[in-house]
Design a protein around this motif. Structure first.
Motif, short mmCIF file in Angstrom:
data_model
loop_
_atom_site.label_atom_id
_atom_site.label_comp_id
_atom_site.label_asym_id
_atom_site.label_seq_id
_atom_site.Cartn_x
_atom_site.Cartn_y
_atom_site.Cartn_z
N ARG A 1 0.76 -1.15 -0.13
CA ARG A 1 -0.12 -0.10 0.05
C ARG A 1 0.85 1.39 -0.18
O ARG A 1 1.88 1.49 0.92
CB ARG A 1 -0.88 0.13 1.03
N GLU B 1 -9.35 -3.41 0.95
CA GLU B 1 -10.61 -2.96 1.22
C GLU B 1 -10.78 -2.41 2.55
O GLU B 1 -10.25 -3.09 3.66
CB GLU B 1 -11.38 -4.26 0.87
N PRO C 1 -6.66 -5.80 -4.04
CA PRO C 1 -6.78 -4.27 -3.40
C PRO C 1 -7.12 -4.27 -2.18
O PRO C 1 -7.75 -5.31 -1.46
CB PRO C 1 -7.85 -3.85 -4.27
N TYR D 1 -2.36 -3.87 -2.21
CA TYR D 1 -2.35 -2.58 -2.80
C TYR D 1 -3.33 -1.77 -2.45
O TYR D 1 -4.21 -2.24 -2.32
CB TYR D 1 -1.70 -2.84 -4.35
N ASP D 2 -3.29 -0.26 -2.65
CA ASP D 2 -4.43 0.28 -2.60
C ASP D 2 -4.22 1.67 -3.82
O ASP D 2 -3.29 1.65 -4.70
CB ASP D 2 -4.37 1.13 -1.28
N THR D 3 -5.06 2.51 -3.89
CA THR D 3 -5.16 3.46 -4.83
C THR D 3 -3.89 4.54 -4.94
O THR D 3 -3.57 5.05 -5.79
CB THR D 3 -6.47 4.55 -4.63
N SER D 4 -3.13 4.49 -3.72
CA SER D 4 -1.98 5.38 -3.74
C SER D 4 -0.75 4.76 -4.26
O SER D 4 0.34 5.06 -4.28
CB SER D 4 -1.65 5.71 -2.53
N THR D 5 -0.76 3.35 -4.35
CA THR D 5 0.24 2.30 -4.80
C THR D 5 0.61 2.94 -6.30
O THR D 5 -0.12 3.06 -7.07
CB THR D 5 0.07 0.89 -4.90
N LYS D 6 1.88 3.18 -6.71
CA LYS D 6 2.41 3.57 -7.97
C LYS D 6 2.95 2.48 -8.81
O LYS D 6 4.01 1.82 -8.38
CB LYS D 6 3.27 4.56 -7.85
N ASP E 1 -0.47 -4.31 -14.53
CA ASP E 1 -1.96 -4.66 -13.99
C ASP E 1 -2.03 -5.62 -12.99
O ASP E 1 -1.55 -6.75 -13.06
CB ASP E 1 -2.87 -5.32 -15.29
#
Length: 123
Positions: free
Chosen positions: A83, A123, A121, A102-107, A113
């Protein structure tokens, strides 16, 4: 454990660093192929340009870690926490990301993919 102690012990042949606390450690460009960091805490560590091919990072906490331009080919990240990790321009041929979180801030690298690597992801 700090970066200097880790590198010193690695250079003497030690490879098993399971469960160590390396949060916020700076290992930029470190040469650590085959290192065992199973279950280690690397929260916020800087491993940019590190050579980690064949490393075991399964169950490691890699939240907010910087792996930009690192070589993690053949490394095992199974069930690791990614994350907020920065994975820009990594070399990851043959790396195992099964059940990584991982989360939305993982680059991720361009074209990566997470679903193709069976990552989950947060949750």
């Amino acid at each position: 454990m700090d970066a200097l102690e880790l590198i010193r012990r690695y250079e003497k042949g030690e490879r098993n660093f399971s469960g160590v606390n390396l949060s916020k450690v700076k290992l930029i460009g470190a040469y650590l192929p085959g290192i065992n960091l199973w279950g280690a805490d690397l929260t916020g560590a800087n491993l940019a340009k590190a050579k980690l091919w064949g490393a075991n990072l399964s169950l490691a906490n890699l939240a907010q870690v910087n792996l930009t331009r690192a070589n993690i080919s053949g490394a095992n990240f199974q069930q690791a926490n990614l994350r907020g990790a920065k994975l820009h321009y990594i070399k990851y041929y043959g790396a195992n990301f099964i059940d990584c979180i991982y989360d939305t801030s993982t680059k991720f690298p361009r074209g990566f993919d997470p679903a193709e690597y069976n990552m989950r992801p947060f949750e």
